[in-house]
Design an enzyme around this catalytic site. Sequence first.
Site, mmCIF file in Angstrom:
data_model
loop_
_atom_site.group_PDB
_atom_site.id
_atom_site.type_symbol
_atom_site.label_atom_id
_atom_site.label_comp_id
_atom_site.label_asym_id
_atom_site.label_seq_id
_atom_site.Cartn_x
_atom_site.Cartn_y
_atom_site.Cartn_z
ATOM 1 N N ASP A 10 0.888 -1.177 0.000
ATOM 2 C CA ASP A 10 0.000 0.000 0.000
ATOM 3 C C ASP A 10 0.922 1.222 0.000
ATOM 4 O O ASP A 10 1.673 1.411 0.957
ATOM 5 C CB ASP A 10 -0.876 -0.055 1.264
ATOM 6 C CG ASP A 10 -1.730 1.188 1.443
ATOM 7 O OD1 ASP A 10 -2.617 1.159 2.303
ATOM 8 O OD2 ASP A 10 -1.517 2.181 0.723
ATOM 9 N N VAL A 33 -5.956 4.939 -5.733
ATOM 10 C CA VAL A 33 -4.794 5.336 -4.915
ATOM 11 C C VAL A 33 -4.919 6.806 -4.494
ATOM 12 O O VAL A 33 -4.484 7.188 -3.396
ATOM 13 C CB VAL A 33 -3.480 5.075 -5.684
ATOM 14 C CG1 VAL A 33 -3.302 6.003 -6.875
ATOM 15 C CG2 VAL A 33 -2.279 5.158 -4.756
ATOM 16 N N ASP A 34 -5.558 7.602 -5.311
ATOM 17 C CA ASP A 34 -5.786 9.026 -4.984
ATOM 18 C C ASP A 34 -6.588 9.130 -3.690
ATOM 19 O O ASP A 34 -6.238 9.871 -2.761
ATOM 20 C CB ASP A 34 -6.559 9.655 -6.148
ATOM 21 C CG ASP A 34 -6.545 11.181 -6.146
ATOM 22 O OD1 ASP A 34 -7.273 11.772 -6.955
ATOM 23 O OD2 ASP A 34 -5.796 11.775 -5.348
ATOM 24 N N SER A 117 -2.478 5.223 -14.166
ATOM 25 C CA SER A 117 -3.463 5.002 -15.232
ATOM 26 C C SER A 117 -3.962 3.569 -15.372
ATOM 27 O O SER A 117 -4.808 3.311 -16.243
ATOM 28 C CB SER A 117 -2.924 5.456 -16.610
ATOM 29 O OG SER A 117 -2.998 6.856 -16.728
HETATM 30 N N1 APR Z 1 -1.335 1.715 -2.990
HETATM 31 C C1 APR Z 1 -0.743 1.440 -4.183
HETATM 32 N N2 APR Z 1 -1.427 1.311 -5.338
HETATM 33 C C2 APR Z 1 -2.779 1.443 -5.264
HETATM 34 C C3 APR Z 1 -3.472 1.738 -4.057
HETATM 35 C C4 APR Z 1 -2.688 1.859 -2.883
HETATM 36 N N3 APR Z 1 -3.230 2.131 -1.690
HETATM 37 N N4 APR Z 1 -4.812 1.809 -4.336
HETATM 38 C C5 APR Z 1 -4.945 1.564 -5.652
HETATM 39 N N5 APR Z 1 -3.738 1.333 -6.209
HETATM 40 C C6 APR Z 1 -3.403 0.996 -7.612
HETATM 41 C C7 APR Z 1 -4.500 0.412 -8.451
HETATM 42 O O1 APR Z 1 -4.668 -0.972 -8.156
HETATM 43 C C8 APR Z 1 -3.915 0.648 -9.838
HETATM 44 O O2 APR Z 1 -2.998 -0.384 -10.172
HETATM 45 O O3 APR Z 1 -3.072 2.207 -8.271
HETATM 46 C C9 APR Z 1 -3.152 1.959 -9.683
HETATM 47 C C10 APR Z 1 -3.811 3.166 -10.334
HETATM 48 O O4 APR Z 1 -5.230 3.008 -10.271
HETATM 49 P P1 APR Z 1 -6.199 4.249 -9.905
HETATM 50 O O5 APR Z 1 -5.976 4.638 -8.515
HETATM 51 O O6 APR Z 1 -7.573 3.848 -10.340
HETATM 52 O O7 APR Z 1 -5.645 5.430 -10.823
HETATM 53 P P2 APR Z 1 -5.817 5.703 -12.392
HETATM 54 O O8 APR Z 1 -6.103 4.464 -13.163
HETATM 55 O O9 APR Z 1 -4.606 6.507 -12.764
HETATM 56 O O10 APR Z 1 -7.122 6.608 -12.455
HETATM 57 C C11 APR Z 1 -7.057 7.887 -11.890
HETATM 58 O O11 APR Z 1 -8.968 7.485 -10.535
HETATM 59 O O12 APR Z 1 -8.976 7.568 -8.274
HETATM 60 C C12 APR Z 1 -9.265 8.287 -9.395
HETATM 61 O O13 APR Z 1 -8.929 10.559 -8.750
HETATM 62 C C13 APR Z 1 -8.398 9.503 -9.520
HETATM 63 O O14 APR Z 1 -9.709 10.348 -11.316
HETATM 64 C C14 APR Z 1 -8.475 9.725 -10.993
HETATM 65 C C15 APR Z 1 -8.455 8.325 -11.560
#
Ligand code: APR
Length: 170
Positions: A10, A33-34, A117
Amino acid sequence: MTRIQIKISDITKEHVDAIVNAANASLLGGGGVDGAIHRAGGPRLLEECRSLGGCKTGQAKITNGYNLPTKYVIHTVGPVWHGGRKNEDQLLATCYTNSLKIAKDHGLKTIAFSAISTGVYRFPIDRAAKIAIKTIKAFLVNNPEIDKVVFVCFSRDVYDSYLNNDARDC
Ligand code: APR
């Protein structure tokens, strides 16, 4: 010395100089992750993000880490996958390059990346891993100031994809 590490973890738990958030253009938080980073970082993180005026796809901006164990958070906005004909590969590569440039400019030594992404934005994982690794390796060759880049994968499939793309040999 291996300057690229890969792990399943994480990213909000990582004790590094900066973690890289997969944000959206508003920089005002979201899911994935955001959402995790903002939940762990606390309200002051969002407050600082509000002052940044958003971020364009491919660009990156830095804030403090607040309640997170990391010193800084670098927020980058990855491309939404539209089938690969809208310059997605290049935009994803610039997310990594711009995040590393900011880390270098701030004298940071250890940076942890989430898989930009590859979640909500639906970028194919294997293709994203290849771009990430190629881009980071190219940057590290020319920038010895950066000691270590960690790929923090949240799931086994992302981890295996980075592993298969030779993440550790550098
Ligand atoms: N730690 C590490 N990686 C994580 C975590 C965490 N706590 N939570 C999620 N992830 C991973 C996901 O499994 C994925 O492999 O981060 C990667 C990116 O996924 P997303 O968070 O969905 O990001 P993204 O695909 O770039 O989409 C961005 O999603 O959350 C919204 O505000 C964000 O609108 C933006 C969009």
